[in-house]
Design an enzyme around this catalytic site. Sequence first.
Site, short mmCIF file in Angstrom:
data_model
loop_
_atom_site.label_atom_id
_atom_site.label_comp_id
_atom_site.label_asym_id
_atom_site.label_seq_id
_atom_site.Cartn_x
_atom_site.Cartn_y
_atom_site.Cartn_z
CD GLN A 10 -3.01 0.90 2.28
OE1 GLN A 10 -3.10 -0.17 2.90
NE2 GLN A 10 -3.79 1.92 2.55
CB SER A 93 2.61 -4.51 4.02
OG SER A 93 1.50 -4.35 4.87
CG LEU A 94 -1.44 -5.23 -0.64
CD1 LEU A 94 -2.68 -6.09 -0.64
CD2 LEU A 94 -1.67 -3.90 -1.30
NE ARG A 118 -2.86 -7.45 5.30
CZ ARG A 118 -2.07 -6.42 5.03
NH1 ARG A 118 -2.44 -5.51 4.12
NH2 ARG A 118 -0.91 -6.27 5.66
CG HIS A 204 2.62 -3.67 9.58
ND1 HIS A 204 2.30 -4.98 9.30
CD2 HIS A 204 2.54 -2.98 8.41
CE1 HIS A 204 2.05 -5.08 8.00
NE2 HIS A 204 2.17 -3.89 7.45
CD GLN A 253 1.68 -8.76 6.41
OE1 GLN A 253 0.64 -8.11 6.42
NE2 GLN A 253 2.19 -9.27 5.29
#
Length: 317
Positions: A10, A93-94, A118, A204, A253
């Site tokens: 992202q 991440s994503l 998510r 996070h 995560q």
Amino acid sequence: MKLGLLLPGQGAQTVGMGIDFAQSSAAAQSIFAQADEILGLSLSSLCFNGPLEELTRTDIAQPAIYTCSLAALAALEEKMGKPLEPSMAAGLSLGEYTALTAANALSFADGLRLVRLRGQAMQEASEQLDSSMTSVLGLEREPLEAICDSIQKEMGLICQVANLNSPGQIVVSGQTAALDLFDVRAKDAGARRAIRLSVAGAFHSEVMRPAAAKLALALESVEMHEPRCPVWQNASAKASSDPSILRENLSAQLCAPVLWADSFAQMSAEMGDEGAFLEPAPGRVLAGLARKIDRNSKVLSLHQADAIPELLAIFQS
């Protein structure tokens, strides 16, 4: 030629992303059409036309980037006439979900539904607590963790190291009042810059705990296969092909630091001089981070459809 895949996270979103792939490739156009049908909204129109305010929303940006990256890869494979054969993959991440789909551990539909959920869960968690993220340049992990720990003890608010992107570039997440104090203390400790990011909330970190709980339930019901290549995971900075480990680290995560610098350093060492990494659209953020982590690494960009002929020449040489 050995090939590693690096899938963006992202923040890489931009209005117009993916439109050139969809216009020049039936395979890419099909990916966008599937996404629209699965989600019941015109995700393709948001990617191609915006508006940026809508595209930047966490619950839209995540499925949009996931779809765009996989459409770019589909366009390349269509022109190659065969599937890519990566020897490793990772996503920021994503992007870890995109990496797992590209590695055939997740189906496109399951991965898309997961990143949509998510994004929605992260947006909802962000709205429950006033929180944000700060990018810090010029300080390493240990002094930053010490600052975060002291602020959490003093204020009783969340303040955590969230992203270890590259040497000297670390992102801290937390509740806004805690970050206000953190920004001051980081500069006092020698940070060159402490830049508050324009994000929905403290990704996070423990701010995302409600989102992590929802995601863990969804992951339990999704079929995950052994990937065609090892996938390096953000939460562990280790590669795995075990579906149970992949699933567990996806769940962890959301509240754990993204160990990107450690992951890529190990991937680059394993790749050696024998191959290169490929970063599909949107953007070229990971190529920039790669140069800071290992200046000898080679990252090829598939940020636009007109890059495909040059890539074909490289892969076929």
